[in-house]
Enzyme design. Sequence first.
Site, PDB file in Angstrom:
ATOM      1  N   ARG A 124       0.811  -1.237   0.000  1.00  0.00           N
ATOM      2  CA  ARG A 124       0.000   0.000   0.000  1.00  0.00           C
ATOM      3  C   ARG A 124       0.839   1.280   0.000  1.00  0.00           C
ATOM      4  NH1 ARG A 124      -2.987  -3.212   3.765  1.00  0.00           N
ATOM      5  NH2 ARG A 124      -4.867  -4.042   2.776  1.00  0.00           N
TER       6      ARG A 124
ATOM      7  N   LYS B 191       3.109  11.325 -11.389  1.00  0.00           N
ATOM      8  CA  LYS B 191       2.213  10.499 -12.194  1.00  0.00           C
ATOM      9  C   LYS B 191       2.925   9.184 -12.483  1.00  0.00           C
ATOM     10  CE  LYS B 191      -1.059  13.307 -14.800  1.00  0.00           C
ATOM     11  NZ  LYS B 191      -1.463  13.722 -16.156  1.00  0.00           N
TER      12      LYS B 191
ATOM     13  N   GLU C 159       9.455  17.044 -25.610  1.00  0.00           N
ATOM     14  CA  GLU C 159       8.856  17.524 -24.357  1.00  0.00           C
ATOM     15  C   GLU C 159       9.394  18.911 -23.997  1.00  0.00           C
ATOM     16  OE1 GLU C 159       6.371  16.273 -22.793  1.00  0.00           O
ATOM     17  OE2 GLU C 159       6.285  14.131 -23.256  1.00  0.00           O
TER      18      GLU C 159
ATOM     19  N   LYS D 179       7.141  22.618 -14.717  1.00  0.00           N
ATOM     20  CA  LYS D 179       6.364  21.469 -14.267  1.00  0.00           C
ATOM     21  C   LYS D 179       6.134  21.519 -12.760  1.00  0.00           C
ATOM     22  CE  LYS D 179       5.264  16.751 -14.808  1.00  0.00           C
ATOM     23  NZ  LYS D 179       5.449  15.509 -15.561  1.00  0.00           N
TER      24      LYS D 179
ATOM     25  N   GLU E 172      -4.677  16.991 -11.174  1.00  0.00           N
ATOM     26  CA  GLU E 172      -5.379  17.347 -12.415  1.00  0.00           C
ATOM     27  C   GLU E 172      -6.893  17.448 -12.193  1.00  0.00           C
ATOM     28  OE1 GLU E 172      -5.335  15.594 -16.904  1.00  0.00           O
ATOM     29  OE2 GLU E 172      -3.435  15.502 -15.835  1.00  0.00           O
TER      30      GLU E 172
ATOM     31  N   ARG F 150      -3.073  21.272 -14.432  1.00  0.00           N
ATOM     32  CA  ARG F 150      -2.118  20.242 -14.827  1.00  0.00           C
ATOM     33  C   ARG F 150      -2.423  19.654 -16.201  1.00  0.00           C
ATOM     34  NH1 ARG F 150       0.883  15.792 -11.007  1.00  0.00           N
ATOM     35  NH2 ARG F 150       2.115  14.885 -12.684  1.00  0.00           N
TER      36      ARG F 150
ATOM     37  N   ASN G 196      -0.483  18.209 -20.943  1.00  0.00           N
ATOM     38  CA  ASN G 196      -0.816  17.206 -21.953  1.00  0.00           C
ATOM     39  C   ASN G 196      -0.883  17.780 -23.366  1.00  0.00           C
ATOM     40  OD1 ASN G 196      -1.162  14.947 -20.152  1.00  0.00           O
ATOM     41  ND2 ASN G 196      -3.031  15.945 -19.436  1.00  0.00           N
TER      42      ASN G 196
ATOM     43  N   HIS H  94      -0.569  15.578 -26.367  1.00  0.00           N
ATOM     44  CA  HIS H  94      -0.551  14.188 -25.917  1.00  0.00           C
ATOM     45  C   HIS H  94      -1.806  13.387 -26.265  1.00  0.00           C
ATOM     46  CE1 HIS H  94       3.093  15.367 -23.957  1.00  0.00           C
ATOM     47  NE2 HIS H  94       3.230  14.203 -23.357  1.00  0.00           N
TER      48      HIS H  94
ATOM     49  N   HIS I 193      -0.875   9.937 -27.791  1.00  0.00           N
ATOM     50  CA  HIS I 193      -1.259   8.643 -27.214  1.00  0.00           C
ATOM     51  C   HIS I 193      -2.044   7.805 -28.206  1.00  0.00           C
ATOM     52  CE1 HIS I 193      -0.805  10.181 -22.789  1.00  0.00           C
ATOM     53  NE2 HIS I 193       0.348   9.928 -23.377  1.00  0.00           N
TER      54      HIS I 193
ATOM     55  N   HIS J 242       7.864   7.744 -27.627  1.00  0.00           N
ATOM     56  CA  HIS J 242       6.864   8.656 -27.071  1.00  0.00           C
ATOM     57  C   HIS J 242       7.099  10.094 -27.545  1.00  0.00           C
ATOM     58  CE1 HIS J 242       3.988  10.446 -24.379  1.00  0.00           C
ATOM     59  NE2 HIS J 242       4.924  11.151 -23.773  1.00  0.00           N
TER      60      HIS J 242
END
Length: 360
Positions: free
Chosen positions: A120, A142, A184, A224, A234, A241, A245, A248, A252, A265
């Site tokens: 956990r 993330k 990026e 960032k 987000e 946030r 993206n 993206h 994606h 990527h």
Amino acid sequence: MSTESLQVELAERSYPIHFSGSHELLKKEVHRLRDMGRSVRVISDARVLDAQPDYLAQAGFKDSEILSLPPGEQSKSVDSFSQALSFLANQACNRDCALFAFGGGVIGDLAGYVAASYLRGIDFYQIPTTLLSMVDSSVGGKTGINLPEGKNLVGAFWQPKAVYIDSTLLQSLPPREFAAGMAEVIKYGMLADAGLLSDLEDYAGLSAASEELPDVVRRCCAIKAQVVADDEKETASSGGRALLNLGHTFAHAIENVAGYGEYLHGEAVAIGLVLATRLSVELGQLHTESVERVESIIASYQLPTRLRDPLPMDQLMLAMQRDKKTRGGKLRFVSMKALGEAITSDGVDPKLVEEIWTQA
């Protein structure tokens, strides 16, 4: 602001991003953890370990503490996640174990999710080895893995305890991987720093040996860190946030439909940035000449501006619908009202999106 480190401000979960002397600081932290009686483990990949054979040993890690996975996006999977959890369980690691990610974005995302899930939640640290992970994925918490149905569909927000950025690690990075990271970097200029975008035009190319590179990396991390501090999970209704993206949602979909690994990527992001610029023009937010400027910057860093081969429209649109950034079933995009100022645009007409795809 110290040149040695930068703080990500998240109240009691704040943490430093170290830039100068990071290897020595990493070594001290490993020793500190051991002195407290805590165990340490590393998740890396075979390519990084081959390129940097002594880096972990010099920081105080033992071979038996390192899990090596195959390189590439395929390792950001349920199978690798399971393998990493078993690695920790088989060695009877308990909750005082600290997990270190030594690699690019794939390893950082995977190791972070393993740390968030094992018992956990255990502490983890980022040691990014690619430009892409240094400027983007190692900061912000993330974490996650891909499913066959889409990218990053499983994961958790789990902040690292520290990020160690050592630009000397980039010396062994293949040129294609370095270029992917620049996508990026360009993204940060496009979404929040027009000055950075202009500087990137002036540099007309950067390499791992460029004296400007450490400053560029730091500027991206600062953007960032600020965005994450303002909107960690987000949840902002607009902006926030989600702006990170930019490009993206397109990227994606490209990765998913072409097959993970067909495009790096950053290569998919580069194409996505061009498409996001075209979308911004179609939405009446940017002037047409912005497309040419963005394409020129991206091309100058040896990045693609278009797909190598057409991809099936129905599959691209389906991949977008599955993307996490949809709102109430409607497509949501990050667009720009100026180069250097991104916004979120909700409820974009799918027909317009299809039209944009035809220009890819």
